[in-house]
Scaffold this active site. Structure first.
Site, PDB file in Angstrom:
ATOM      1  N   ALA A  10       0.952  -1.183  -0.087  1.00 52.14           N
ATOM      2  CA  ALA A  10      -0.067   0.290   0.020  1.00 52.14           C
ATOM      3  C   ALA A  10       0.916   1.186  -0.049  1.00 52.14           C
ATOM      4  O   ALA A  10       0.368   2.473  -0.483  1.00 52.14           O
ATOM      5  CB  ALA A  10      -0.906  -0.070   1.093  1.00 52.14           C
ATOM      6  N   ARG A  15       9.920   8.213  -3.571  1.00 53.43           N
ATOM      7  CA  ARG A  15      11.235   8.242  -4.021  1.00 53.43           C
ATOM      8  C   ARG A  15      11.690   7.476  -5.327  1.00 53.43           C
ATOM      9  O   ARG A  15      12.748   7.669  -5.764  1.00 53.43           O
ATOM     10  CB  ARG A  15      12.223   7.553  -2.987  1.00 53.43           C
ATOM     11  CG  ARG A  15      12.596   8.536  -1.747  1.00 53.43           C
ATOM     12  CD  ARG A  15      13.376   7.801  -0.823  1.00 53.43           C
ATOM     13  NE  ARG A  15      12.875   6.960   0.193  1.00 53.43           N
ATOM     14  CZ  ARG A  15      13.269   6.011   0.939  1.00 53.43           C
ATOM     15  NH1 ARG A  15      14.467   5.836   0.818  1.00 53.43           N
ATOM     16  NH2 ARG A  15      12.680   4.877   1.388  1.00 53.43           N
ATOM     17  N   GLY A  78       0.062   2.325   8.760  1.00 53.76           N
ATOM     18  CA  GLY A  78       1.288   1.441   9.515  1.00 53.76           C
ATOM     19  C   GLY A  78       1.028   0.125   8.984  1.00 53.76           C
ATOM     20  O   GLY A  78       0.079  -0.265   8.669  1.00 53.76           O
ATOM     21  N   TYR A 100       6.478  -8.100   1.947  1.00 56.15           N
ATOM     22  CA  TYR A 100       6.308  -6.801   1.501  1.00 56.15           C
ATOM     23  C   TYR A 100       6.465  -6.937  -0.405  1.00 56.15           C
ATOM     24  O   TYR A 100       7.507  -7.650  -0.639  1.00 56.15           O
ATOM     25  CB  TYR A 100       7.623  -6.089   1.665  1.00 56.15           C
ATOM     26  CG  TYR A 100       7.664  -5.596   3.213  1.00 56.15           C
ATOM     27  CD1 TYR A 100       6.780  -6.008   4.297  1.00 56.15           C
ATOM     28  CD2 TYR A 100       8.993  -4.734   3.577  1.00 56.15           C
ATOM     29  CE1 TYR A 100       6.846  -5.638   5.407  1.00 56.15           C
ATOM     30  CE2 TYR A 100       8.954  -4.312   5.128  1.00 56.15           C
ATOM     31  CZ  TYR A 100       7.756  -4.589   5.744  1.00 56.15           C
ATOM     32  OH  TYR A 100       8.049  -4.291   7.150  1.00 56.15           O
ATOM     33  N   ASN A 227      13.492   1.203  -2.984  1.00 59.16           N
ATOM     34  CA  ASN A 227      12.387   2.301  -2.563  1.00 59.16           C
ATOM     35  C   ASN A 227      13.010   3.508  -3.640  1.00 59.16           C
ATOM     36  O   ASN A 227      12.318   4.691  -3.519  1.00 59.16           O
ATOM     37  CB  ASN A 227      13.094   2.859  -1.244  1.00 59.16           C
ATOM     38  CG  ASN A 227      12.489   2.161  -0.048  1.00 59.16           C
ATOM     39  OD1 ASN A 227      11.445   1.745   0.286  1.00 59.16           O
ATOM     40  ND2 ASN A 227      13.635   1.285   0.581  1.00 59.16           N
ATOM     41  N   ALA A 423      15.737  -8.878 -62.906  1.00 60.28           N
ATOM     42  CA  ALA A 423      15.917  -7.968 -61.901  1.00 60.28           C
ATOM     43  C   ALA A 423      15.150  -6.483 -62.337  1.00 60.28           C
ATOM     44  O   ALA A 423      15.020  -6.091 -63.474  1.00 60.28           O
ATOM     45  CB  ALA A 423      17.416  -7.573 -61.868  1.00 60.28           C
TER      46      ALA A 423
HETATM   47  C1  UD1 Z   1       9.489  -1.458   8.060  1.00 58.11           C
HETATM   48  C2  UD1 Z   1       9.490  -2.203   9.664  1.00 58.11           C
HETATM   49  C3  UD1 Z   1      11.041  -2.174   9.736  1.00 58.11           C
HETATM   50  C4  UD1 Z   1      11.989  -2.894   9.114  1.00 58.11           C
HETATM   51  C5  UD1 Z   1      11.554  -2.559   7.484  1.00 58.11           C
HETATM   52  C6  UD1 Z   1      12.337  -3.042   6.420  1.00 58.11           C
HETATM   53  C7  UD1 Z   1       7.557  -1.678  10.698  1.00 58.11           C
HETATM   54  C8  UD1 Z   1       6.820  -0.851  11.735  1.00 58.11           C
HETATM   55  N1  UD1 Z   1       8.553  -1.274  10.445  1.00 58.11           N
HETATM   56  O1  UD1 Z   1       9.783  -0.366   8.454  1.00 58.11           O
HETATM   57  O2  UD1 Z   1      11.118  -2.765  11.228  1.00 58.11           O
HETATM   58  O3  UD1 Z   1      13.348  -2.932   9.406  1.00 58.11           O
HETATM   59  O4  UD1 Z   1      10.194  -2.146   7.285  1.00 58.11           O
HETATM   60  O5  UD1 Z   1      12.356  -2.754   5.214  1.00 58.11           O
HETATM   61  O6  UD1 Z   1       6.930  -2.483  10.407  1.00 58.11           O
HETATM   62  N2  UD1 Z   1       2.932  -0.570   4.175  1.00 58.11           N
HETATM   63  C9  UD1 Z   1       1.708  -0.632   3.741  1.00 58.11           C
HETATM   64  N3  UD1 Z   1       1.056   0.080   4.435  1.00 58.11           N
HETATM   65  C10 UD1 Z   1       1.217   0.975   5.494  1.00 58.11           C
HETATM   66  C11 UD1 Z   1       2.754   1.334   5.721  1.00 58.11           C
HETATM   67  C12 UD1 Z   1       3.573   0.298   5.146  1.00 58.11           C
HETATM   68  O7  UD1 Z   1       1.129  -1.538   3.059  1.00 58.11           O
HETATM   69  O8  UD1 Z   1       0.459   1.586   6.077  1.00 58.11           O
HETATM   70  C13 UD1 Z   1       3.961  -1.335   3.281  1.00 58.11           C
HETATM   71  C14 UD1 Z   1       4.733  -0.677   2.332  1.00 58.11           C
HETATM   72  O9  UD1 Z   1       4.408  -0.703   1.062  1.00 58.11           O
HETATM   73  C15 UD1 Z   1       5.932  -1.355   2.217  1.00 58.11           C
HETATM   74  C16 UD1 Z   1       5.926  -2.155   3.563  1.00 58.11           C
HETATM   75  O10 UD1 Z   1       4.896  -2.077   4.154  1.00 58.11           O
HETATM   76  O11 UD1 Z   1       6.194  -2.511   1.110  1.00 58.11           O
HETATM   77  C17 UD1 Z   1       6.800  -1.639   4.577  1.00 58.11           C
HETATM   78  O12 UD1 Z   1       6.633  -0.355   4.751  1.00 58.11           O
HETATM   79  P1  UD1 Z   1       7.671   0.980   5.046  1.00 58.11           P
HETATM   80  O13 UD1 Z   1       7.053   2.233   5.223  1.00 58.11           O
HETATM   81  O14 UD1 Z   1       8.709   0.882   3.948  1.00 58.11           O
HETATM   82  O15 UD1 Z   1       8.166   0.456   6.554  1.00 58.11           O
HETATM   83  P2  UD1 Z   1       9.753   1.088   7.182  1.00 58.11           P
HETATM   84  O16 UD1 Z   1       9.475   2.119   7.855  1.00 58.11           O
HETATM   85  O17 UD1 Z   1      10.715   0.891   6.267  1.00 58.11           O
HETATM   86 MG    MG Z   2      10.816   0.536   4.117  1.00 57.92          MG
END
Ligand code: UD1
Ligand code: MG
Length: 458
Positions: A10, A15, A78, A100, A227, A423
């Site tokens: 989601a 970036r 989150g 992911y 990313n 030709a």
């Molecule tokens: C997350 C982890 C972190 C880990 C890191 C690895 C949490 C709180 N933190 O952090 O411990 O080291 O990934 O890369 O889980 N996403 C959603 N919905 C949301 C938020 C995120 O679908 O509301 C998805 C994003 O698309 C992505 C994944 O979840 O595929 C991770 O989200 P991201 O925001 O990158 O998390 P980080 O802060 O990097």
């Molecule tokens: Mg991340």
């Protein structure tokens, strides 16, 4: 063990600086999230759910499949909140694996080990990084047991020195999941519901938590996410190198494993050789002893045994028979079908045409919508005039015909078996078999003619 897989996709991916949703960017010709889905399928889950976000309709549209459930997460509060949106789609017992959508290269074997570790508890995939900045850190107690995960933004100075990080990939007992997610709070630095907090919840309830790492050195790429375009390009190279190594191990000779790009499925027989800078897209099959010269592009093509494709040739949706010689600089467009021992030379374009055994078009020709028999010689500069501005018409050239250079075949038209075209002929009517047909202004010579002469400047 019943398995649910939830793929988090989601997030926006700001970036990437792109209008294309992040998880649809390709690695090796396949969308990031499609890699994850394919790996998930290899684990035979009972439910496979993708969590997508606002503006993610393009993601749904790009991934039509009956076995996918879709959960909209809007707004995005989150990773814990994201998994919560998937709950209604999950089977109630067994294990739920969280992946992911932007971490494309995790191996199914690694995930199987994670699932094994989750037999009697919760298991998280972790990795030690020289530079752990930005990741959630794995906090262990004095006995070395994982007790919680702390996010970079919430971590103390001491916790920031921990190099073991959360990859985000977790296997969680499904029966406990809903309760743990309901208990999450967003009282943290980012104001988000962190999935990572289920670890502490599990520990509090005495559920065993284990950490599993990808096997082998240099396996960090298994857990790397995308990313940015920089990371996309880095993982593309990783994946291409993996594909090249697989080809080499199966006996294919690559002039340079760092200079081949496979964006699809390349299948090779024995003793296949591929020179540098070739690109293979879609489904490409090279039979035994096929030799591909440098800088060729093959897309959805099947090439018969012993055929040589010389430098700078471009093949798309084409079938090439055995022992052919193609190129250099040949172009086979969709619907080109060549029989055995056909020769197609430089600057020859073939489209929607069948060319039977031992026929040759060696220089500068366009053959479109044609049926060409065996042992036909197509001279340099031959053009099938297949298009009248509205419709395409067929040119038929029967066995053993000889088409002189610089001939135009105005379709629909047939050249009979064994016919010869002189030709320069512009063929507008059928040419009878075994005869010479020529359309050409009569050649004359003027004996007393004088070439104009420049007058010297005064
Ligand atoms: C997350 C982890 C972190 C880990 C890191 C690895 C949490 C709180 N933190 O952090 O411990 O080291 O990934 O890369 O889980 N996403 C959603 N919905 C949301 C938020 C995120 O679908 O509301 C998805 C994003 O698309 C992505 C994944 O979840 O595929 C991770 O989200 P991201 O925001 O990158 O998390 P980080 O802060 O990097
Ligand atoms: Mg991340």
């Amino acid at each position: 063990m019943k398995l649910n897989v939830v793929i988090l996709a989601a997030g926006q991916g700001k970036r990437m600086h792109s209008n294309l949703p992040k998880v649809l960017h390709p690695i090796a010709g396949k969308a990031l999230v499609q890699h994850v889905i394919d790996t998930a399928r290899a684990l035979s889950p009972v439910r496979l759910c993708v969590v997508y976000g606002h503006g993610g309709d393009a993601v749904r549209a790009a991934l039509p499949a009956d076995d996918l459930a879709w959960a909209l997460q809007e707004p995005q509060l989150g990773t814990g909140h994201a998994v919560q949106q998937a709950l209604p789609h999950l089977a109630g017992d067994g294990v739920t694996l969280v992946l992911y959508g932007d971490v494309p290269l995790t191996r199914a074997e690694t995930l199987k080990r994670l699932l094994d570790a989750a037999q009697d508890g919760l298991a998280v995939l972790t990795v030690e990084l020289a530079n752990p900045t930005g990741y959630g850190r794995i906090v262990r107690n004095a006995a070395g047991h994982v007790v919680r995960i702390v996010e970079q933004k919430d971590a103390s100075a001491a916790e920031k020195t921990i190099r073991e990080v959360n990859t985000g990939i977790m296997a969680i007992p499904t029966a406990r999941l809903a309760g743990w997610l309901a208990g999450l709070s967003n009282n943290n630095a980012q104001g988000e519901y962190y999935l990572t907090d289920v670890i502490a919840a599990a520990v509090a309830e005495g559920v065993p938590v284990s950490a599993v790492q990808p096997e082998g050195k240099d396996s960090e790429w298994e857990v790397l996410g995308v990313n940015s375009k920089v990371q996309l390009a880095e993982l593309e190279r990783v994946q291409q190198r993996r594909i090249a190594d697989t080809l080499l191990e199966s006996g294919v000779r690559l002039a340079d494993p760092a200079r081949i790009d496979v964006r699809g499925q390349l299948t090779c027989g024995r003793d296949v050789a591929i020179d540098v800078n070739c690109v293979f897209e879609g489904l490409v099959e090279l039979a035994d002893a096929v030799d591909i010269g440098p800088n060729c592009v093959l897309k959805n093509a099947k090439v018969g045994p012993g055929t040589r494709i010389a430098a700078f040739s471009h093949l798309e949706d084409s079938l090439v028979g055995p022992d052919c010689i193609i190129g250099p600089y040949a172009r086979l467009r969709p619907g080109a079908e060549l029989g055995p021992e056909v020769h197609i030379g430089n600057f020859v374009e073939i489209k929607n045409s069948k060319i039977a055994a031992q026929s040759k078009a060696n220089h500068l020709a366009y053959i479109g919508d044609a049926r060409i028999g065996e042992r036909v010689n197509v001279g340099a500069g031959t053009i099938t005039c297949n298009y009248d501005g509205a419709n395409k018409h067929l040119t038929v050239i029967e066995d053993d015909a000889f088409i002189g250079s610089d001939t135009q075949l105005v379709a629909p038209v047939t050249v009979g078996r064994g016919a010869t075209l002189g030709a320069g002929t512009t063929l507008t009517k059928d040419a009878p078999p075994n005869a010479l047909t020529v359309s050409r202004a009569k050649q004359i010579s003027l004996a007393g003619w004088q070439r104009p002469v420049k007058q010297p400047k005064k």
